[in-house]
Scaffold this active site. Structure first.
Site, PDB file in Angstrom:
ATOM      1  N   HIS A 162       1.969  -9.734  -7.618  1.00  0.00           N
ATOM      2  CA  HIS A 162       2.353 -10.099  -9.125  1.00  0.00           C
ATOM      3  C   HIS A 162       3.728 -10.511  -9.162  1.00  0.00           C
ATOM      4  CE1 HIS A 162       4.481  -6.189  -9.228  1.00  0.00           C
ATOM      5  NE2 HIS A 162       3.230  -5.514  -8.861  1.00  0.00           N
ATOM      6  N   ASP A 164      -8.332   8.310   1.299  1.00  0.00           N
ATOM      7  CA  ASP A 164      -7.700   9.028   2.612  1.00  0.00           C
ATOM      8  C   ASP A 164      -7.094  10.151   1.837  1.00  0.00           C
ATOM      9  OD1 ASP A 164      -5.280   9.539   4.251  1.00  0.00           O
ATOM     10  OD2 ASP A 164      -6.507   7.900   5.430  1.00  0.00           O
ATOM     11  N   SER A 223       2.926  -1.959  -4.645  1.00  0.00           N
ATOM     12  CA  SER A 223       2.562  -3.378  -4.852  1.00  0.00           C
ATOM     13  C   SER A 223       2.832  -4.291  -3.666  1.00  0.00           C
ATOM     14  CB  SER A 223       3.203  -3.805  -5.948  1.00  0.00           C
ATOM     15  OG  SER A 223       3.056  -3.357  -7.292  1.00  0.00           O
TER      16      SER A 223
END
Length: 339
Positions: free
Chosen positions: A164, A286, A301
């Site tokens: 992004h 996990d 990110s």
């Protein structure tokens, strides 16, 4: 470490930074995807300087009879990007302030960008209580933060990360890039995510420069890199869009130091909108990642996602009210958007 404001109480980009980000999609460029790239997963520090200065807040001053904001009166708005004053390029908060201080109250011709259009307005500075001429505009000229590298393409000599773009935290407008650099970052601790309060990767920048930032767009950060970084990296095949599916997958991210580690996730749904930065939803399964981070945290990110031995995408968002879940972007969208 200062963290960005959430632009949506249900959704947050997963970048640790002093700025806020948006993941609005833009059309992809056409072109063939590379067949193989090198896997990322390590954190990097981002230092970015904007092309011009962005107005983030307007302020009024008393002119002797009433409160007035010269910038607003002259037609400027928040999110406008000031490029020049009286023909002189504005590159920082300091150059803008100097232009106003040295005006002696004379009219300034301000050239700025708004909605990708170049406009000009006349602004008349006024004195504040300290006797300084000002135009009443608080601006931002730089950003910094920590994100994660998704992949390295040695054929085109660039790296991609975040999934992004970097936007201003107050206006949510994409920051215009003038220059920037990426450096190696070290993760020193993790603030664990809890539902309603996303956590973060906490760390510091090193002196080791990865390369120069060349593009800040809505679905990724791109830049050149030192090719020695890929010497011990795993080379992976790039998945075709048709190979993106629901099921078990692996995310590579870094919770300590600078060495990525593999964690299990599940891709839970797929969006076939190829222009979207939110190509699929994912869920962390996990136990170690859930125990240490609570799922997805700010700073993850760009963390690459691998399925069936192929690179399929990257983490982009965490769901604020369900921090073990989030969005990911299909890696082909990032690759086709590279300029």
């Amino acid at each position: 470490m200062i963290f960005f404001k959430f632009f949506n109480k249900f959704l947050s980009v997963a970048l640790t930074a002093i700025i806020s980000l948006s993941a609005t999609a833009i059309p992809c460029n056409s072109g063939e995807l590379p067949e193989y790239v090198y896997l990322g997963g390590e954190p990097f520090g981002l230092k970015m300087y904007s092309d011009g200065v962005m107005i983030v807040e307007l302020e009024s001053y008393f002119d002797g009879s009433k409160y007035v904001c010269p910038a607003k009166k002259g037609g400027l708005k928040e999110s406008d990007i000031i490029k020049e004053i009286n023909g002189t390029k504005i590159t920082s908060n300091e150059t803008l302030r100097e232009a106003a201080l040295n005006s002696d109250g004379n009219t300034l011709e301000v050239t700025f960008e708004r909605d990708n259009k170049t406009l000009t307005k006349e602004i008349v500075p006024i004195k504040n209580t300290a006797g300084n001429y000002l135009i009443g505009a608080w601006v931002r000229d730089s950003s910094a933060g920590i994100g994660t590298v998704t992949y390295y393409d040695t054929n085109e000599n660039y790296f991609a990360g975040l999934g992004h773009g970097i936007c201003d935290c107050d206006t949510y407008t994409l920051m215009p890039l003038a220059s920037g650099e990426a450096v190696i970052a070290e993760i020193s601790s993790v603030t664990k995510s809890t539902n309603g309060s996303p956590g973060s990767l906490n760390g510091y920048f090193s002196d080791k420069v990865i390369g120069k930032i060349t593009d800040n767009c809505d679905i990724g950060i791109y830049g050149t890199f030192d090719t020695s970084l890929t010497e011990n990296k795993e080379k992976l095949e790039v998945a075709k869009e048709s190979e993106l599916k629901t099921g078990k997958a692996t995310v590579y991210t870094t919770l300590e130091g600078n060495t990525p580690k593999a964690y299990s996730i599940e891709i839970t749904s797929i969006s076939r909108n190829t222009n979207s930065a939110e190509s699929f939803t994912l869920k962390v399964t996990d136990e170690e990642l859930l125990d240490k981070a609570g799922g997805i945290v700010q700073g993850m990110s760009g963390s690459p996602i691998v399925m069936d031995g192929k690179l399929v995408g990257a983490v982009t968002h965490v769901f604020v009210n369900s921090t073990n879940e989030g969005y990911g972007i299909y890696v082909g969208n990032m690759m086709q958007n590279y300029k």
